[in-house]
Design an enzyme around this catalytic site. Structure first.
Site, mmCIF file in Angstrom:
data_model
loop_
_atom_site.group_PDB
_atom_site.id
_atom_site.type_symbol
_atom_site.label_atom_id
_atom_site.label_comp_id
_atom_site.label_asym_id
_atom_site.label_seq_id
_atom_site.Cartn_x
_atom_site.Cartn_y
_atom_site.Cartn_z
ATOM 1 N N GLU A 105 8.860 -13.404 2.137
ATOM 2 C CA GLU A 105 8.521 -14.935 2.139
ATOM 3 C C GLU A 105 9.589 -15.795 1.654
ATOM 4 O O GLU A 105 9.687 -16.760 2.152
ATOM 5 C CB GLU A 105 7.129 -15.065 1.082
ATOM 6 C CG GLU A 105 6.101 -14.132 1.559
ATOM 7 C CD GLU A 105 4.776 -14.238 0.559
ATOM 8 O OE1 GLU A 105 3.737 -14.870 1.049
ATOM 9 O OE2 GLU A 105 5.084 -13.893 -0.536
ATOM 10 N N GLU A 125 1.220 -6.663 0.881
ATOM 11 C CA GLU A 125 0.401 -6.990 -0.261
ATOM 12 C C GLU A 125 -1.126 -6.487 0.113
ATOM 13 O O GLU A 125 -1.811 -6.120 -1.079
ATOM 14 C CB GLU A 125 0.246 -8.497 -0.389
ATOM 15 C CG GLU A 125 1.276 -9.394 -0.723
ATOM 16 C CD GLU A 125 2.423 -9.566 0.215
ATOM 17 O OE1 GLU A 125 3.458 -10.363 -0.203
ATOM 18 O OE2 GLU A 125 2.428 -8.824 1.432
#
Ligand code: T1G
Length: 690
Positions: A105, A125
């Site tokens: 990210e 995640e």
């Protein structure tokens, strides 16, 4: 700057280096100085471009998981990325090792990403019961398209640099000196000139999304979630990226993230993340105490063949020994067929298949094991047979070779005693199919040498297994607890429950399948032979086996399997057999609900786990969780039996076990001392400590 973030200049290119060993997690002590550095470099007119790189073995491997569940310290990762996107001069992420989660990210906050050819990039995640919380669900689809992003985020599986380049996730792939080439790339961008579009403003690919295809894909993926919330939330968040504005999608992502991070499922899956790493502790992580270059496997049956493949898949040459040429050829043919299936499914290249097959050497002569550093025995599960094999091994194996048994129940001390070198003997209990199942129960016998233990723990990691070290008892951790979980299955059937009713309670709980469907898959005859050898009986299962109903392999067991299908069909004949056996015992059928089934199967499972912990057969409660999640399909969203016991409540479990103990007088319900202490103290750690 700080110990964790430094800035260097290469001409007018500023190189920001993150250095937070071991995996450059985006801990607070990284975020703060990074935020400061980027703000300063943004406003520094002498800086024409910014490169973000990492020291050590990997790019940022995510947010710091140890910080979850604690008060958030500012600046958060999202704030660092938002700042990054305000920088007009070109920003480039130099990716090596693994750019995962918050690490990817962060890179998505840059205008450009370049990667080392061996790098891996992903948003895993979901494996922690979460979704990307740093804008990944809104930015990744803008680069690689919604469908690709959906696949990556819901599976959590990383992709390689070449695939990332093809998908548009990275802008260049380099071999050799990554940093130097990245600085050159940044300079070329300066020369090329802006404006440089932040990813948040790149909407072309999203605009081309085939919504119907996307929704079909999302529906298919949701079907596989089996009660897990994170995969559903991941799909929803990527859907939002298509239908909402960037900022609305980001806000929705935040809301979903905060809900998941506070939930039991993510707590359970984060527990498992650290539990797996803890279970492998206690041995010199990268130090091979004994040289392992050549492996031998005795027995080319289902287990032996799978074990041999596991080592060949790890790059080890394997000598596969059988008693006869015929048996050997059968075993090698099965291995060949298994690899061919992987090639046909596209999960293995033809070249890799050949490379692995070239690692195999078949033999019917024990002398061919003389140069092996590790020999794993996978012969018939009978003590006398195993001791005979270890006696022969003792005569041929080189000094210092590790002698391992794949027994799933038997006393490893007694097997070791059949040799003159018990210090070199250890149990390596693989799970079927051994080339697929991740768990490796490593059985430490009384005289197993510490360097043997350390070596096989490290070896397990190298062949992609999750090692758990356990002591010697009948069935070790997994199978001993399995017996406790199954002890009441028959009684529940005799008292009125049906196989499909019990199996549904397990699948509703999150298991891939229930005990009766699992029994049919594994083959009821294995348990039958084991019971007969030990003089034990199981009224219904024995009766089914006497009728030749061994499960899927004979087309019927507790269920019927029509025309070779694997779909279990409830069978009235079985229910009639159960009622007949119950009548013989004078047991009347009654209504049994899901709670009772859980109490009479999973509570004894936890109780047996507590006894194992008390006897120090397992070093930690979390080790038991790792065994059950990786070896027996215990739902990851529940964290394993011992973690789940904490969610369920120790006092409730003790109270119900006492109830069933009083009612049935059966030992399997008698709460162990450690379970009572856990109920009093609220945790296994404090119970063990007391
Ligand atoms: N946070 C904290 N500690 C971590 C960590 C992390 N992200 N990753 C690894 N460690 C510790 C680990 O516990 C071990 O500690 C040591 O580092 C070495 O790890 C906002 C929500 C990178 C592939 O899920 O998959 O970003 O036991 O033994 O085998 O969207 O670690 O030595 O004390 O595993 O070489 C997303 C997790 C986080 C990746 C390296 N990222 N890490 O494997 O070493 S959530 C992940 C891994 C997130 C944002 C969100 C692997 C690895 P110790 P290791 P390895």
């Amino acid at each position: 700057m700080s110990d964790f973030v430094s800035v260097a200049r290469d001409g007018d290119v500023a190189v920001v280096t993150i250095d937070n060993p071991p995996v450059n997690a985006m801990s607070f002590h990284v975020r703060e100085p990074l935020h400061q550095a980027l703000a300063a470099l943004r406003d520094d007119p002498t800086v024409a471009a910014i490169v973000i790189a990492c020291a050590g073995r990997t790019f940022v491997a995510g947010a710091d998981i140890t910080e979850f569940g604690k008060p958030v310290q500012q600046p958060e990762l999202r704030a660092v990325i938002a700042l990054l996107e305000t920088i007009a001069k070109p920003t480039v992420a130099a990716i090596h090792g693994t750019a995962l989660g918050g690490g990817l990210e962060l890179a998505l906050g840059c205008h450009f990403r370049v990667a080392d050819s061996n790098a891996k990039l992903g948003l895993p995640e979901v494996k922690l019961g979460l979704l990307p919380g740093g804008g990944g669900t809104a930015r990744l689809p803008r680069l690689v398209g919604a469908e690709k992003a959906l696949g990556m985020i819901v599976s959590g599986a990383p992709i390689g640099a070449a695939e990332a380049l093809e998908a548009g996730l990275v802008d260049a792939v380099f071999d050799g000196d990554l940093l130097a080439q990245t600085v050159r790339f940044a300079s070329e961008m300066v020369v090329k000139g802006g404006p440089f579009l932040p990813v948040r403003n790149r909407n072309d690919r999203l605009g081309k999304t085939d919504l119907a295809a996307f929704d079909r894909q999302a529906t298919e993926l949701a079907k596989k979630a089996r009660g897990l919330e994170a995969p559903i939330a991941c799909a929803q968040a990527v859907r939002n990226a298509i239908s909402l504005s960037f900022d609305e999608a980001l806000a929705a992502e935040r809301e979903l993230f905060l809900k998941l991070v506070a939930g039991d499922q993510s707590r359970a899956q984060r527990h498992l993340f650290f539990a797996e790493r803890e279970a492998a502790k206690g041995s010199g992580k990268d130090a091979f105490w004994r040289k392992i270059a050549q492996v031998g496997v005795i027995g080319a049956g289902t287990m032996g063949g799978g074990i041999a493949m596991a080592f060949a898949n790890g790059g080890f040459p394997v000598t596969l020994l059988e008693t006869s040429r015929k048996a050997l050829d059968r075993g090698l043919a099965t291995i060949d067929k298994n690899y061919a299936v992987s090639v046909s499914r596209g999960s293995l290249s033809e070249e890799a298949r050949q490379q692995r097959l070239d690692l195999f050497k078949g033999s019917t002569d024990y002398a061919d094991l003389a140069d092996c550093d590790l020999i794993v025995e996978a012969v018939f599960e009978e003590m006398a047979v195993k001791q005979e094999v270890f006696g022969k091994l003792d005569a041929v194996a080189r000094a210092g070779a590790i002698l391992a048994t794949n027994t799933s129940y038997l006393d490893v001390n007694a097997i070791a005693a059949a040799t003159s070198r018990p210090q070199d003997v250890v149990g390596l209990h693989f799970f079927s199919p051994a080339n697929v199942m991740k768990l490796l129960e490593i059985v430490r016998a009384e005289r197993t040498a510490p360097d043997v233990l350390a070596t096989v723990v490290e070896l397990a990691r190298r062949i992609g297994k999750v090692p758990v070290v356990v002591g010697v008892c009948h069935g070790f951790v997994g199978n001993r607890m399995l017996a406790a979980r199954g002890a009441e299955s028959e009684a529940l059937l005799l008292e009125g429950a049906t196989p499909s009713q019990i199996d549904r309670v397990f699948t509703d709980f999150g298991w891939p399948m229930g005990p009766f469907q699992m029994g049919d898959l594994a083959g009821l005859d294995i348990g039958w032979r084991n019971r007969k050898a030990r003089g034990l009986t199981a009224v219904i299962a024995d009766a089914l086996c006497e009728q030749g109903r061994f499960g899927q392999k004979t087309g019927s067991g507790f269920y019927r399997y029509e025309n070779g299908s694997r779909t279990p069909v409830p069978d009235l004949e079985v229910e009639a057999l159960i009622r007949a056996k119950a009548a013989e015992k004078g047991i009347a059928a009654r209504a049994i609900d899901a709670d009772e089934i859980i109490e009479r199967t999973l509570y004894p499972l936890v109780n047996e786990g507590a006894k194992i912990l008390e006897e120090k057969i397992a070093a930690r409660a979390s080790d038991i969780d790792v065994v059950w999640v990786n070896g027996y399909g215990f739902p990851v969203g529940k964290g394993g039996p011992m973690f789940w016991a904490g969610l369920e409540g120790g006092d409730k479990i003790v109270e119900r076990l006492d109830h069933w103990h009083e009612r049935t007088g059966k030992d399997v319900f008698k709460p162990g001392r450690l379970l009572r202490r856990m109920a009093e103290t609220g945790s296994w750690e404090s119970a063990v400590g007391r």
